[in-house]
Structure formats: structure tokens, C-alpha cells
Design a protein around this motif. Structure first.
Motif, PDB file in Angstrom:
ATOM      1  N   LYS A 209     -14.203  -3.846 -19.179  1.00 36.00           N
ATOM      2  CA  LYS A 209     -14.367  -5.291 -19.334  1.00 36.00           C
ATOM      3  C   LYS A 209     -15.509  -5.564 -20.303  1.00 36.00           C
ATOM      4  O   LYS A 209     -16.640  -5.168 -20.055  1.00 36.00           O
ATOM      5  N   ILE A 210     -15.205  -6.242 -21.389  1.00 30.74           N
ATOM      6  CA  ILE A 210     -16.219  -6.614 -22.375  1.00 30.74           C
ATOM      7  C   ILE A 210     -16.893  -7.912 -21.929  1.00 30.74           C
ATOM      8  O   ILE A 210     -18.102  -8.061 -22.003  1.00 30.74           O
ATOM      9  N   GLU A 211     -16.087  -8.832 -21.470  1.00 25.57           N
ATOM     10  CA  GLU A 211     -16.579 -10.109 -20.947  1.00 25.57           C
ATOM     11  C   GLU A 211     -15.782 -10.401 -19.690  1.00 25.57           C
ATOM     12  O   GLU A 211     -14.568 -10.225 -19.659  1.00 25.57           O
ATOM     13  N   CYS A 212     -16.473 -10.829 -18.644  1.00 21.31           N
ATOM     14  CA  CYS A 212     -15.775 -11.112 -17.390  1.00 21.31           C
ATOM     15  C   CYS A 212     -16.534 -12.151 -16.584  1.00 21.31           C
ATOM     16  O   CYS A 212     -17.763 -12.076 -16.473  1.00 21.31           O
ATOM     17  N   PHE A 213     -15.799 -13.073 -16.019  1.00 16.24           N
ATOM     18  CA  PHE A 213     -16.386 -14.082 -15.142  1.00 16.24           C
ATOM     19  C   PHE A 213     -16.976 -13.436 -13.891  1.00 16.24           C
ATOM     20  O   PHE A 213     -17.794 -14.037 -13.203  1.00 16.24           O
ATOM     21  N   CYS A 214     -16.586 -12.198 -13.603  1.00 18.45           N
ATOM     22  CA  CYS A 214     -17.098 -11.509 -12.419  1.00 18.45           C
ATOM     23  C   CYS A 214     -18.537 -11.030 -12.602  1.00 18.45           C
ATOM     24  O   CYS A 214     -19.187 -10.654 -11.631  1.00 18.45           O
ATOM     25  N   PHE A 215     -19.053 -11.054 -13.825  1.00 21.61           N
ATOM     26  CA  PHE A 215     -20.419 -10.622 -14.066  1.00 21.61           C
ATOM     27  C   PHE A 215     -21.437 -11.660 -13.589  1.00 21.61           C
ATOM     28  O   PHE A 215     -22.598 -11.327 -13.384  1.00 21.61           O
ATOM     29  N   THR A 216     -21.012 -12.914 -13.463  1.00 27.15           N
ATOM     30  CA  THR A 216     -21.925 -13.991 -13.060  1.00 27.15           C
ATOM     31  C   THR A 216     -21.269 -14.858 -11.995  1.00 27.15           C
ATOM     32  O   THR A 216     -20.055 -14.850 -11.822  1.00 27.15           O
ATOM     33  N   GLN A 217     -22.079 -15.642 -11.328  1.00 26.68           N
ATOM     34  CA  GLN A 217     -21.558 -16.592 -10.348  1.00 26.68           C
ATOM     35  C   GLN A 217     -21.033 -17.818 -11.081  1.00 26.68           C
ATOM     36  O   GLN A 217     -21.579 -18.235 -12.099  1.00 26.68           O
ATOM     37  N   GLN A 218     -19.962 -18.372 -10.555  1.00 27.59           N
ATOM     38  CA  GLN A 218     -19.312 -19.529 -11.167  1.00 27.59           C
ATOM     39  C   GLN A 218     -19.611 -20.774 -10.338  1.00 27.59           C
ATOM     40  O   GLN A 218     -19.396 -20.778  -9.130  1.00 27.59           O
ATOM     41  N   HIS A 219     -20.081 -21.837 -10.998  1.00 29.70           N
ATOM     42  CA  HIS A 219     -20.423 -23.088 -10.326  1.00 29.70           C
ATOM     43  C   HIS A 219     -19.348 -24.116 -10.654  1.00 29.70           C
ATOM     44  O   HIS A 219     -19.078 -24.379 -11.823  1.00 29.70           O
ATOM     45  N   LEU A 220     -18.766 -24.700  -9.625  1.00 30.11           N
ATOM     46  CA  LEU A 220     -17.773 -25.754  -9.825  1.00 30.11           C
ATOM     47  C   LEU A 220     -18.090 -26.926  -8.903  1.00 30.11           C
ATOM     48  O   LEU A 220     -18.135 -26.761  -7.678  1.00 30.11           O
ATOM     49  N   ALA A 221     -18.285 -28.098  -9.487  1.00 32.30           N
ATOM     50  CA  ALA A 221     -18.488 -29.304  -8.695  1.00 32.30           C
ATOM     51  C   ALA A 221     -17.154 -29.714  -8.077  1.00 32.30           C
ATOM     52  O   ALA A 221     -16.081 -29.269  -8.506  1.00 32.30           O
ATOM     53  N   GLY A 222     -17.219 -30.563  -7.085  1.00 34.69           N
ATOM     54  CA  GLY A 222     -16.010 -31.029  -6.417  1.00 34.69           C
ATOM     55  C   GLY A 222     -15.039 -31.669  -7.395  1.00 34.69           C
ATOM     56  O   GLY A 222     -15.426 -32.465  -8.254  1.00 34.69           O
ATOM     57  N   GLY A 223     -13.772 -31.279  -7.313  1.00 36.33           N
ATOM     58  CA  GLY A 223     -12.731 -31.834  -8.162  1.00 36.33           C
ATOM     59  C   GLY A 223     -12.641 -31.217  -9.543  1.00 36.33           C
ATOM     60  O   GLY A 223     -11.737 -31.531 -10.308  1.00 36.33           O
ATOM     61  N   GLU A 224     -13.572 -30.330  -9.905  1.00 36.02           N
ATOM     62  CA  GLU A 224     -13.556 -29.717 -11.238  1.00 36.02           C
ATOM     63  C   GLU A 224     -12.654 -28.486 -11.269  1.00 36.02           C
ATOM     64  O   GLU A 224     -12.365 -27.877 -10.243  1.00 36.02           O
TER      65      GLU A 224
END
Length: 185
Positions: A125-140
Motif C-alpha cells: 500500500k502506497i497510500e491508504c486510509f487505514c494509515f490514519t483515523q478518519q473523521h466524519l461529521a454526522g450526515g457526511e
């Protein structure tokens, strides 16, 4: 009579302490064993570099993508595509889709797994969303990119690799860390 059993009691206490120490060391030993053998499908937790690999056009590998949120994670989470044919050495980008249907901010952390486990050594994996925590506001909602390649050294016995992500809600851990940081200021 009690002095007669003292050597046996000492030996048993030493054995019990040794067993406790061995049990305590099993988790790190297991992680090292999995890293060395590729068993358990663990992938690297850091980004790979995009090497100038020779693309093997004579082979096609089927990559299957699976996404599942943990039972406590209310997000909708799925791959944009569920299967992809790739040539070893080619760099590919695909996306996972995430949506937070609640009315509150939720922080997610994805944990990858590759099957068969030995193939994890060749999935980079060169780039992966699993490397960092993902922040999502309600409804996003958001697209979470994955950029990867399969090492051309992948043994020929592997024709299909499954990449599975489990998404966990880590909001409470993040809030605890943020609260601790504020108290320390």
C-alpha cells in the motif's frame, strides 16, 4: 514437616512465575512470528514506496475488496469496486466509500487483512486510509483512497488476493486522548 516441602514449593513457585512470563510474552512473540512468516494476513502499517518495478504483463491477479464495519460502528462502508484484475508491478488506485448516517462526529479506524496470509508480503500500500483515523461529521460521506501494487515476486500459486477492511469506531479513545491533552495544558 513444613521444611520438608520447602524445596518443592520453591520449584512450583518458579514454574508458576515462568509460565506467567511465557504467557505474557506470547502476544509479542506471535506478532514477530506473523511478521516473519506472513501468516495472519497482516499488512504493513506504513506506506510503501512506489518502486520502479517491471510490470509483469504475462500475469493477471484478481484482487477482491471487502469492507465491513464492526458491530459498534454505525457507518456505511463499502469498496467502490469489489473485484479488479491487475498485473503485478502496476500501481492502482481505488476508493472505499464511507458515510456517517448519525447526527454526531464519529472517528473511524480501518484495519486491513489480506487472504491468503502469505500474499500479504506482496501486497504493498502506497497510500491508504487505514494509515490514519478518519473523521466524519454526522450526515457526511467521503471517498477514502487506496493506492497499491502487487510485488512481481508474488509466487505463481497466487491468482486471487482478498483485501478485507474492518472499520472500528475509535471516537471514545480519541475523545479520551483529547481530554488528557487539555488537562495537561
Amino acid at each position: 514437616m513444613a521444611l520438608k516441602h520447602a524445596p518443592l514449593t520453591l520449584k512450583l513457585a518458579i514454574v508458576a512465575l515462568g509460565m506467567f512470563g511465557f504467557g505474557f510474552a506470547l502476544v509479542p512473540l506471535y506478532d514477530v512470528f506473523c511478521d516473519l512468516t506472513g501468516i495472519n494476513g497482516k499488512t504493513a502499517t506504513t506506506a510503501a514506496t512506489a518502486e520502479a518495478a517491471v510490470i509483469d504483463l504475462s500475469r493477471e491477479i484478481v484482487i477482491e475488496f471487502i469492507a465491513r464495519p464492526n458491530k459498534q460502528m454505525p457507518w456505511l462502508f463499502k469498496p467502490e469496486v469489489t473485484r479488479m484484475k491487475v498485473h503485478p508491478g502496476e500501481i492502482h488506485i481505488m476508493n472505499y466509500l464511507a458515510e456517517n448516517p448519525t447526527q454526531r462526529l464519529i472517528i473511524g479506524q480501518a484495519v486491513p487483512s489480506v487472504s491468503p496470509g502469505q500474499a500479504a508480503l506482496y501486497f504493498h500500500k502506497i497510500e491508504c486510509f487505514c494509515f490514519t483515523q478518519q473523521h466524519l461529521a454526522g450526515g457526511e460521506n467521503m471517498l477514502m483512497p487506496l493506492q497499491f501494487y502487487i510485488d512481481p515476486a508474488l509466487p505463481s500459486q497466487f491468482s486471487t488476493i482478498t483485501l478485507s477492511y474492518t472499520l472500528y469506531d475509535v471516537t471514545s479513545a480519541w475523545e479520551g486522548t483529547a481530554a488528557s491533552a487539555q488537562l495537561g495544558e
